[in-house]
Design a protein around this motif. Sequence first.
Motif, mmCIF file in Angstrom:
data_model
loop_
_atom_site.group_PDB
_atom_site.id
_atom_site.type_symbol
_atom_site.label_atom_id
_atom_site.label_comp_id
_atom_site.label_asym_id
_atom_site.label_seq_id
_atom_site.Cartn_x
_atom_site.Cartn_y
_atom_site.Cartn_z
ATOM 1 N N SER A 165 0.839 -1.195 0.000
ATOM 2 C CA SER A 165 0.000 0.000 0.000
ATOM 3 C C SER A 165 0.875 1.246 0.000
ATOM 4 C CB SER A 165 -0.923 0.003 1.219
ATOM 5 O OG SER A 165 -0.179 -0.054 2.414
ATOM 6 N N THR A 166 0.243 2.350 -0.316
ATOM 7 C CA THR A 166 0.868 3.662 -0.205
ATOM 8 C C THR A 166 0.184 4.355 0.957
ATOM 9 O OG1 THR A 166 1.285 3.741 -2.573
ATOM 10 C CG2 THR A 166 1.316 5.837 -1.400
ATOM 11 N N VAL A 167 0.978 4.887 1.863
ATOM 12 C CA VAL A 167 0.409 5.601 3.004
ATOM 13 C C VAL A 167 0.653 7.096 2.822
ATOM 14 C CG1 VAL A 167 0.673 3.652 4.578
ATOM 15 C CG2 VAL A 167 2.473 5.357 4.443
ATOM 16 N N ARG A 168 -0.205 7.879 3.438
ATOM 17 C CA ARG A 168 -0.103 9.345 3.358
ATOM 18 C C ARG A 168 -0.195 9.908 4.764
ATOM 19 N NH1 ARG A 168 -4.749 13.090 1.968
ATOM 20 N NH2 ARG A 168 -3.813 15.089 1.435
ATOM 21 N N LEU A 169 0.858 10.674 5.141
ATOM 22 C CA LEU A 169 0.936 11.283 6.462
ATOM 23 C C LEU A 169 1.271 12.760 6.319
ATOM 24 C CD1 LEU A 169 3.103 8.561 8.237
ATOM 25 C CD2 LEU A 169 0.639 8.891 8.486
ATOM 26 N N ASN A 170 0.919 13.536 7.321
ATOM 27 C CA ASN A 170 1.359 14.921 7.400
ATOM 28 C C ASN A 170 2.824 14.933 7.825
ATOM 29 O OD1 ASN A 170 -1.152 16.245 6.810
ATOM 30 N ND2 ASN A 170 -1.870 15.621 8.843
ATOM 31 N N PRO A 171 3.539 16.046 7.615
ATOM 32 C CA PRO A 171 4.954 16.111 8.011
ATOM 33 C C PRO A 171 5.199 15.792 9.491
ATOM 34 C CG PRO A 171 4.457 17.922 6.549
ATOM 35 C CD PRO A 171 3.138 17.233 6.867
ATOM 36 N N GLY A 198 3.682 13.491 11.147
ATOM 37 C CA GLY A 198 3.350 12.087 11.398
ATOM 38 C C GLY A 198 1.875 11.826 11.625
ATOM 39 N N SER A 199 1.067 12.858 11.718
ATOM 40 C CA SER A 199 -0.372 12.670 11.897
ATOM 41 C C SER A 199 -1.022 12.295 10.567
ATOM 42 C CB SER A 199 -1.014 13.942 12.465
ATOM 43 O OG SER A 199 -0.879 15.007 11.538
ATOM 44 N N VAL A 200 -2.231 11.794 10.642
ATOM 45 C CA VAL A 200 -2.965 11.354 9.455
ATOM 46 C C VAL A 200 -3.797 12.516 8.908
ATOM 47 C CG1 VAL A 200 -4.748 9.771 8.624
ATOM 48 C CG2 VAL A 200 -3.050 8.978 10.285
ATOM 49 N N PRO A 201 -3.694 12.803 7.601
ATOM 50 C CA PRO A 201 -4.527 13.864 7.018
ATOM 51 C C PRO A 201 -6.016 13.531 7.157
ATOM 52 C CG PRO A 201 -2.737 13.289 5.530
ATOM 53 C CD PRO A 201 -2.747 12.257 6.623
ATOM 54 N N ALA A 202 -6.794 14.500 7.504
ATOM 55 C CA ALA A 202 -8.231 14.292 7.720
ATOM 56 C C ALA A 202 -8.957 13.854 6.458
ATOM 57 C CB ALA A 202 -8.862 15.573 8.269
ATOM 58 N N ASP A 203 -8.401 14.147 5.277
ATOM 59 C CA ASP A 203 -9.077 13.775 4.037
ATOM 60 C C ASP A 203 -8.545 12.486 3.408
ATOM 61 O OD1 ASP A 203 -6.644 14.857 3.273
ATOM 62 O OD2 ASP A 203 -7.474 15.993 1.586
ATOM 63 N N ASN A 204 -7.747 11.706 4.145
ATOM 64 C CA ASN A 204 -7.332 10.408 3.627
ATOM 65 C C ASN A 204 -8.568 9.561 3.335
ATOM 66 O OD1 ASN A 204 -4.598 10.751 3.534
ATOM 67 N ND2 ASN A 204 -4.101 9.225 5.094
ATOM 68 N N PRO A 205 -8.526 8.706 2.303
ATOM 69 C CA PRO A 205 -9.732 8.000 1.859
ATOM 70 C C PRO A 205 -10.307 6.980 2.842
ATOM 71 C CG PRO A 205 -7.829 7.209 0.660
ATOM 72 C CD PRO A 205 -7.391 8.407 1.440
ATOM 73 N N PHE A 206 -9.497 6.459 3.768
ATOM 74 C CA PHE A 206 -9.982 5.423 4.681
ATOM 75 C C PHE A 206 -10.016 5.894 6.128
ATOM 76 C CE2 PHE A 206 -8.115 3.271 1.006
ATOM 77 C CZ PHE A 206 -9.176 2.484 0.600
#
Length: 191
Positions: free
Chosen positions: A2-8, A10-18
Amino acid sequence: GSTVRLNPDGSVPADNPFVDRADALPELYSYGHRNAQGMAVHPESGALWQHEHGPQGGDEVNIVLPGRNYGWPVISHGEEYGGGQVGEGTSKPGMEQPIVYWVPSIAPSGMAFYTGDALPAWEGNLFVGALAGQHLRRLVVEGSSITHQEVLLEGALGRIRDVATGPDGALWVLTDADNGALYRVEAAAAP
């Protein structure tokens, strides 16, 4: 994979798809990737491009979109190492097709959009290093399509591990060997 997406931070962006799903990790951005090796952000569109190793062929370049399934291990353009089809074939509804794929494998490594000024004819082209193919692959990009490919430096430098636009505006290539080197690619001088 998988590809993960984090803010600089380390928190998770609120608009991540899951982010609001109990059956997936919130940092998940896309899935169905086999073995991602390179990523680059398109300099104009901001789209995330990624390439990955396929099994015995089927290396692919994808534009990574949120929440999308890129197929592995259900579909692939490669084949099993002992021969035969991977999973259910090369396509299935709900699974993304690559922008481009390579059979036989080139074993893609580093990847970069050229954004320098030393090679103006290549501005915006996507470059992919090839380990097995021992070359640099130039991909002409128009929108979200590859319209042309060119093999450069085939066998001249060995395994290409990485490629980048250098601070001087030239294209820089890094080889993968015990005596590897960093090379600067520039336009030939006019006669």
